[in-house]
Design an enzyme around this catalytic site. Structure first.
Site, PDB file in Angstrom:
ATOM      1  CE  LYS A  26     -40.893  48.194 -48.663  1.00 14.69           C
ATOM      2  NZ  LYS A  26     -40.580  46.765 -48.493  1.00 14.69           N
ATOM      3  CE1 TYR A  66     -46.276  45.642 -49.768  1.00 13.27           C
ATOM      4  CE2 TYR A  66     -46.681  47.103 -47.920  1.00 13.27           C
ATOM      5  CZ  TYR A  66     -45.856  46.646 -48.924  1.00 13.27           C
ATOM      6  OH  TYR A  66     -44.603  47.194 -49.084  1.00 13.27           O
ATOM      7  NE  ARG A 153     -35.893  45.916 -52.190  1.00 16.80           N
ATOM      8  CZ  ARG A 153     -36.984  45.290 -52.603  1.00 16.80           C
ATOM      9  NH1 ARG A 153     -36.884  44.145 -53.258  1.00 16.80           N
ATOM     10  NH2 ARG A 153     -38.179  45.794 -52.368  1.00 16.80           N
ATOM     11  CG  ASN A 173     -37.099  45.330 -48.915  1.00 17.36           C
ATOM     12  OD1 ASN A 173     -37.807  46.283 -48.609  1.00 17.36           O
ATOM     13  ND2 ASN A 173     -37.598  44.213 -49.418  1.00 17.36           N
ATOM     14  CG  HIS A 176     -43.679  48.801 -53.175  1.00 19.29           C
ATOM     15  ND1 HIS A 176     -44.066  47.485 -53.191  1.00 19.29           N
ATOM     16  CD2 HIS A 176     -44.341  49.403 -54.207  1.00 19.29           C
ATOM     17  CE1 HIS A 176     -44.931  47.300 -54.177  1.00 19.29           C
ATOM     18  NE2 HIS A 176     -45.116  48.446 -54.809  1.00 19.29           N
ATOM     19  CD  GLU A 187     -48.055  48.085 -56.358  1.00 22.76           C
ATOM     20  OE1 GLU A 187     -47.889  47.037 -55.747  1.00 22.76           O
ATOM     21  OE2 GLU A 187     -47.126  48.720 -56.878  1.00 22.76           O
TER      22      GLU A 187
HETATM   23  N1  UDP Z   1     -41.157  40.651 -46.790  1.00 25.88           N
HETATM   24  C1  UDP Z   1     -40.761  40.215 -45.552  1.00 25.88           C
HETATM   25  N2  UDP Z   1     -40.448  38.885 -45.406  1.00 25.88           N
HETATM   26  C2  UDP Z   1     -40.505  38.004 -46.430  1.00 25.88           C
HETATM   27  C3  UDP Z   1     -40.915  38.460 -47.698  1.00 25.88           C
HETATM   28  C4  UDP Z   1     -41.236  39.802 -47.840  1.00 25.88           C
HETATM   29  O1  UDP Z   1     -40.670  40.990 -44.616  1.00 25.88           O
HETATM   30  O2  UDP Z   1     -40.209  36.816 -46.229  1.00 25.88           O
HETATM   31  C5  UDP Z   1     -41.497  42.091 -46.955  1.00 25.88           C
HETATM   32  C6  UDP Z   1     -40.378  42.882 -47.622  1.00 25.88           C
HETATM   33  O3  UDP Z   1     -40.287  44.135 -46.990  1.00 25.88           O
HETATM   34  C7  UDP Z   1     -40.870  42.989 -49.053  1.00 25.88           C
HETATM   35  C8  UDP Z   1     -42.375  43.066 -48.857  1.00 25.88           C
HETATM   36  O4  UDP Z   1     -42.626  42.197 -47.766  1.00 25.88           O
HETATM   37  O5  UDP Z   1     -40.345  44.132 -49.695  1.00 25.88           O
HETATM   38  C9  UDP Z   1     -43.206  42.650 -50.042  1.00 25.88           C
HETATM   39  O6  UDP Z   1     -42.825  41.342 -50.455  1.00 25.88           O
HETATM   40  P1  UDP Z   1     -42.597  40.976 -51.984  1.00 25.88           P
HETATM   41  O7  UDP Z   1     -42.499  39.502 -52.075  1.00 25.88           O
HETATM   42  O8  UDP Z   1     -43.641  41.668 -52.817  1.00 25.88           O
HETATM   43  O9  UDP Z   1     -41.152  41.598 -52.287  1.00 25.88           O
HETATM   44  P2  UDP Z   1     -40.698  42.855 -53.185  1.00 25.88           P
HETATM   45  O10 UDP Z   1     -41.644  42.963 -54.331  1.00 25.88           O
HETATM   46  O11 UDP Z   1     -40.733  44.073 -52.284  1.00 25.88           O
HETATM   47  O12 UDP Z   1     -39.290  42.533 -53.618  1.00 25.88           O
HETATM   48 MG    MG Z   2     -43.724  42.961 -54.414  1.00 27.62          MG
END
Ligand code: UDP
Ligand code: MG
Length: 209
Positions: A26, A66, A153, A173, A176, A187
């Site tokens: 990102k 998304y 992370r 974080n 992705h 994806e």
């Molecule tokens: N995210 C956020 N707040 C939250 C949960 C997720 O900003 O409470 C963002 C974060 O950048 C995350 C992305 O949304 O990487 C996608 O969420 P997901 O639950 O899929 O997490 P990931 O698969 O990236 O660990």
């Molecule tokens: Mg995810």
């Protein structure tokens, strides 16, 4: 080829265990100059980079990546936020004007789409046995504050729900990574055409056959 027990091993078995997964660095990772350090972690474990490029993400691609239609993903984000607020004793209603997980998740998704379209990202497809699980393990927990040391992370960010939500922004974080095999299959074609995904051999394939 037969082993000492007379069991026949063919290349098909090996191919069966191959998976592909998508990673997207990102804009926060790009701005911090972490592309090289992060990709090294995947390379050294034996994952094969079979596609890679920098992309300026359109709103259309962000919406597909998304999708608002993935209700469990949106509600999951909302749920994580509520949990975190309860832990900190902060009033969700006062901050978001709602306690509905889908509404809160939708708000966070908007921030997320804003982040991913804010600057160039680096997208790649990694291949290897158990690639999806392996990559998630190396990436770590969604919330860097809860991510173990040694994970990407956990090692490169201290961001938390609290900082992100009060800053009205998504959690930074760094990258992705597809959450499961089904997600990876959805994806990868969004980001790469079949002819942009390459085939070659790494020595680990011989060593850990
Ligand atoms: N995210 C956020 N707040 C939250 C949960 C997720 O900003 O409470 C963002 C974060 O950048 C995350 C992305 O949304 O990487 C996608 O969420 P997901 O639950 O899929 O997490 P990931 O698969 O990236 O660990
Ligand atoms: Mg995810």
């Amino acid at each position: 080829m037969k082993d000492k027990y007379g069991i026949v091993h063919t290349l098909r078995i090996h191919i069966f265990y191959m998976e592909q997964t998508l990673i997207v660095f990102k804009p926060d990772a790009i701005a911090r100059g972490l592309m090289g350090e992060i990709i090294t972690r995947f390379e050294r474990v034996g994952l094969k980079i079979v596609a890679a490029r920098m992309v300026e993400v359109s709103r259309e691609l962000a919406d597909k990546h998304y999708p608002i239609s993935r209700r469990e993903f949106i509600e999951g984000m909302g749920g994580k936020t509520i949990e975190n607020y309860e832990k900190l004793g902060i009033d969700v209603m006062a901050d978001f004007g709602t306690t509905d997980t889908f509404e809160i998740g939708s708000k966070i998704r908007e921030w997320l789409v804003g982040l991913i379209t804010s600057g160039p990202v680096f997208a790649a497809v990694l291949e290897g046995p158990h690639a999806v699980e392996l990559v998630r393990k190396i990436v770590g927990h969604t919330l860097p504050l809860l991510s173990a040391p040694g994970t990407i992370r956990g090692d490169y960010s201290y961001d938390s729900s609290y900082l992100a939500n009060t800053g009205r922004r998504p959690i930074k974080n760094l990258l992705h990574a597809s959450g499961n095999v089904e997600e990876a299959k959805y994806e990868i074609p969004l980001w790469f055409k079949p002819e942009e995904i390459y085939t070659y051999e790494r020595v680990e394939e011989k060593v850990m056959r």
